[in-house]
Scaffold this motif. Structure first.
Motif, PDB file in Angstrom:
ATOM      1  N   LYS A  12       0.822  -1.211   0.000  1.00  0.00           N
ATOM      2  CA  LYS A  12       0.000   0.000   0.000  1.00  0.00           C
ATOM      3  C   LYS A  12       0.859   1.266   0.000  1.00  0.00           C
ATOM      4  O   LYS A  12       0.336   2.359  -0.173  1.00  0.00           O
ATOM      5  CB  LYS A  12      -0.911   0.019   1.230  1.00  0.00           C
ATOM      6  CG  LYS A  12      -1.909  -1.127   1.283  1.00  0.00           C
ATOM      7  CD  LYS A  12      -2.676  -1.107   2.590  1.00  0.00           C
ATOM      8  CE  LYS A  12      -3.558  -2.322   2.734  1.00  0.00           C
ATOM      9  NZ  LYS A  12      -4.201  -2.377   4.066  1.00  0.00           N
ATOM     10  N   CYS A  13       2.171   1.087   0.205  1.00  0.00           N
ATOM     11  CA  CYS A  13       3.086   2.230   0.312  1.00  0.00           C
ATOM     12  C   CYS A  13       3.588   2.673  -1.053  1.00  0.00           C
ATOM     13  O   CYS A  13       3.790   1.846  -1.939  1.00  0.00           O
ATOM     14  CB  CYS A  13       4.307   1.852   1.156  1.00  0.00           C
ATOM     15  SG  CYS A  13       3.948   1.427   2.864  1.00  0.00           S
ATOM     16  N   ASP A  14       3.827   3.972  -1.171  1.00  0.00           N
ATOM     17  CA  ASP A  14       4.517   4.443  -2.366  1.00  0.00           C
ATOM     18  C   ASP A  14       6.023   4.263  -2.141  1.00  0.00           C
ATOM     19  O   ASP A  14       6.450   3.794  -1.089  1.00  0.00           O
ATOM     20  CB  ASP A  14       4.136   5.887  -2.704  1.00  0.00           C
ATOM     21  CG  ASP A  14       4.557   6.905  -1.650  1.00  0.00           C
ATOM     22  OD1 ASP A  14       5.491   6.636  -0.855  1.00  0.00           O
ATOM     23  OD2 ASP A  14       3.948   7.991  -1.612  1.00  0.00           O
ATOM     24  N   GLU A  15       6.831   4.634  -3.109  1.00  0.00           N
ATOM     25  CA  GLU A  15       8.280   4.390  -3.034  1.00  0.00           C
ATOM     26  C   GLU A  15       8.937   5.093  -1.840  1.00  0.00           C
ATOM     27  O   GLU A  15       9.734   4.488  -1.127  1.00  0.00           O
ATOM     28  CB  GLU A  15       8.959   4.828  -4.340  1.00  0.00           C
ATOM     29  CG  GLU A  15      10.437   4.506  -4.405  1.00  0.00           C
ATOM     30  CD  GLU A  15      10.761   3.012  -4.355  1.00  0.00           C
ATOM     31  OE1 GLU A  15      11.866   2.674  -3.910  1.00  0.00           O
ATOM     32  OE2 GLU A  15       9.921   2.192  -4.755  1.00  0.00           O
ATOM     33  N   SER A  16       8.591   6.329  -1.589  1.00  0.00           N
ATOM     34  CA  SER A  16       9.231   7.045  -0.470  1.00  0.00           C
ATOM     35  C   SER A  16       8.800   6.464   0.869  1.00  0.00           C
ATOM     36  O   SER A  16       9.618   6.329   1.788  1.00  0.00           O
ATOM     37  CB  SER A  16       8.940   8.546  -0.534  1.00  0.00           C
ATOM     38  OG  SER A  16       7.572   8.807  -0.309  1.00  0.00           O
ATOM     39  N   GLU A  17       7.551   6.070   0.991  1.00  0.00           N
ATOM     40  CA  GLU A  17       7.089   5.428   2.227  1.00  0.00           C
ATOM     41  C   GLU A  17       7.780   4.079   2.420  1.00  0.00           C
ATOM     42  O   GLU A  17       8.163   3.728   3.543  1.00  0.00           O
ATOM     43  CB  GLU A  17       5.569   5.232   2.187  1.00  0.00           C
ATOM     44  CG  GLU A  17       4.782   6.522   2.245  1.00  0.00           C
ATOM     45  CD  GLU A  17       3.314   6.352   1.895  1.00  0.00           C
ATOM     46  OE1 GLU A  17       2.522   7.212   2.306  1.00  0.00           O
ATOM     47  OE2 GLU A  17       2.952   5.366   1.207  1.00  0.00           O
ATOM     48  N   SER A  18       7.971   3.353   1.333  1.00  0.00           N
ATOM     49  CA  SER A  18       8.652   2.061   1.415  1.00  0.00           C
ATOM     50  C   SER A  18      10.084   2.215   1.913  1.00  0.00           C
ATOM     51  O   SER A  18      10.562   1.416   2.718  1.00  0.00           O
ATOM     52  CB  SER A  18       8.674   1.374   0.050  1.00  0.00           C
ATOM     53  OG  SER A  18       7.371   1.030  -0.350  1.00  0.00           O
ATOM     54  N   ARG A  19      10.763   3.240   1.460  1.00  0.00           N
ATOM     55  CA  ARG A  19      12.150   3.472   1.908  1.00  0.00           C
ATOM     56  C   ARG A  19      12.195   3.811   3.397  1.00  0.00           C
ATOM     57  O   ARG A  19      13.080   3.358   4.117  1.00  0.00           O
ATOM     58  CB  ARG A  19      12.785   4.580   1.086  1.00  0.00           C
ATOM     59  CG  ARG A  19      13.069   4.135  -0.318  1.00  0.00           C
ATOM     60  CD  ARG A  19      13.668   5.212  -1.145  1.00  0.00           C
ATOM     61  NE  ARG A  19      13.733   4.743  -2.527  1.00  0.00           N
ATOM     62  CZ  ARG A  19      14.182   5.440  -3.511  1.00  0.00           C
ATOM     63  NH1 ARG A  19      14.627   6.658  -3.311  1.00  0.00           N
ATOM     64  NH2 ARG A  19      14.216   4.939  -4.721  1.00  0.00           N
ATOM     65  N   ILE A  20      11.241   4.593   3.852  1.00  0.00           N
ATOM     66  CA  ILE A  20      11.182   4.936   5.283  1.00  0.00           C
ATOM     67  C   ILE A  20      10.894   3.689   6.109  1.00  0.00           C
ATOM     68  O   ILE A  20      11.545   3.423   7.117  1.00  0.00           O
ATOM     69  CB  ILE A  20      10.123   6.029   5.539  1.00  0.00           C
ATOM     70  CG1 ILE A  20      10.557   7.340   4.890  1.00  0.00           C
ATOM     71  CG2 ILE A  20       9.876   6.205   7.035  1.00  0.00           C
ATOM     72  CD1 ILE A  20       9.461   8.390   4.822  1.00  0.00           C
TER      73      ILE A  20
ATOM     74  N   LEU B   9      12.466  -0.627   9.722  1.00  0.00           N
ATOM     75  CA  LEU B   9      12.497  -2.073   9.910  1.00  0.00           C
ATOM     76  C   LEU B   9      13.916  -2.566  10.189  1.00  0.00           C
ATOM     77  O   LEU B   9      14.140  -3.370  11.097  1.00  0.00           O
ATOM     78  CB  LEU B   9      11.919  -2.776   8.677  1.00  0.00           C
ATOM     79  CG  LEU B   9      11.910  -4.302   8.716  1.00  0.00           C
ATOM     80  CD1 LEU B   9      11.060  -4.825   9.872  1.00  0.00           C
ATOM     81  CD2 LEU B   9      11.402  -4.849   7.396  1.00  0.00           C
ATOM     82  N   LYS B  10      14.875  -2.095   9.419  1.00  0.00           N
ATOM     83  CA  LYS B  10      16.265  -2.496   9.645  1.00  0.00           C
ATOM     84  C   LYS B  10      16.729  -2.102  11.043  1.00  0.00           C
ATOM     85  O   LYS B  10      17.386  -2.893  11.732  1.00  0.00           O
ATOM     86  CB  LYS B  10      17.183  -1.877   8.588  1.00  0.00           C
ATOM     87  CG  LYS B  10      17.076  -2.543   7.240  1.00  0.00           C
ATOM     88  CD  LYS B  10      18.019  -1.899   6.240  1.00  0.00           C
ATOM     89  CE  LYS B  10      17.992  -2.601   4.909  1.00  0.00           C
ATOM     90  NZ  LYS B  10      18.909  -1.977   3.932  1.00  0.00           N
ATOM     91  N   SER B  11      16.392  -0.901  11.473  1.00  0.00           N
ATOM     92  CA  SER B  11      16.772  -0.449  12.817  1.00  0.00           C
ATOM     93  C   SER B  11      16.104  -1.298  13.891  1.00  0.00           C
ATOM     94  O   SER B  11      16.738  -1.697  14.875  1.00  0.00           O
ATOM     95  CB  SER B  11      16.383   1.018  13.027  1.00  0.00           C
ATOM     96  OG  SER B  11      17.090   1.837  12.152  1.00  0.00           O
ATOM     97  N   LEU B  12      14.840  -1.577  13.710  1.00  0.00           N
ATOM     98  CA  LEU B  12      14.095  -2.386  14.668  1.00  0.00           C
ATOM     99  C   LEU B  12      14.667  -3.802  14.762  1.00  0.00           C
ATOM    100  O   LEU B  12      14.871  -4.331  15.862  1.00  0.00           O
ATOM    101  CB  LEU B  12      12.622  -2.430  14.273  1.00  0.00           C
ATOM    102  CG  LEU B  12      11.690  -3.247  15.157  1.00  0.00           C
ATOM    103  CD1 LEU B  12      11.698  -2.719  16.588  1.00  0.00           C
ATOM    104  CD2 LEU B  12      10.283  -3.215  14.596  1.00  0.00           C
ATOM    105  N   LEU B  13      14.950  -4.417  13.625  1.00  0.00           N
ATOM    106  CA  LEU B  13      15.525  -5.765  13.627  1.00  0.00           C
ATOM    107  C   LEU B  13      16.907  -5.785  14.280  1.00  0.00           C
ATOM    108  O   LEU B  13      17.233  -6.719  15.016  1.00  0.00           O
ATOM    109  CB  LEU B  13      15.606  -6.317  12.201  1.00  0.00           C
ATOM    110  CG  LEU B  13      14.274  -6.677  11.570  1.00  0.00           C
ATOM    111  CD1 LEU B  13      14.458  -7.029  10.097  1.00  0.00           C
ATOM    112  CD2 LEU B  13      13.607  -7.810  12.316  1.00  0.00           C
TER     113      LEU B  13
END
Length: 114
Positions: free
Chosen positions: A87-95, A100-104
């Motif tokens: 459901k995300c656009d490209e900029s939302e996906s990057r955020i 996600l990487k930080s959380l993991l």
């Protein structure tokens, strides 16, 4: 009935129901008869690619679950994550990816420290 068709049937039924779609409505959307959808959901055979392709697209099925069912036993949560990401656009996906990487990273550090 084999494991792959059994898994496909479950994935199709769950996705169809999550979209509040009847078997008849799904069949109409992808150009097959209702019996075809019933058979797929009941694991009564393997659909041809000409049926599988529009089915996957219409239900937005994760390909991992369709083609590698043995690796997706615990994937209901992953499937929901993927559906949200789509459901995300490209900029939302990057955020989201950055978060996600930080959380993991933090979760893995927490596990290691225990």
């Amino acid at each position: 009935m084999n494991q792959a068709s059994d898994r496909l049937g479950k994935v199709v039924r769950r996705a169809r129901k999550s979209k509040n779609m009847s078997q008849e409505a799904l069949a109409e959307k992808i150009g097959v008869c209702k019996r075809t959808i019933i058979d797929i959901e009941n694991s009564a055979g393997n659909p041809k690619f000409t049926i599988l392709f529009p089915l996957v697209r219409e239900l937005n099925l994760p390909l991992q679950q369709v083609f590698y069912p043995e690796s997706s036993e615990d994937s209901e949560a992953k499937m929901l994550i993927i559906q949200e990401l789509e459901k995300c656009d490209e900029s939302e996906s990057r955020i989201v990816l950055s978060v996600l990487k930080s959380l993991l990273f933090e979760l893995k550090n927490e596990k290691r420290d225990k």
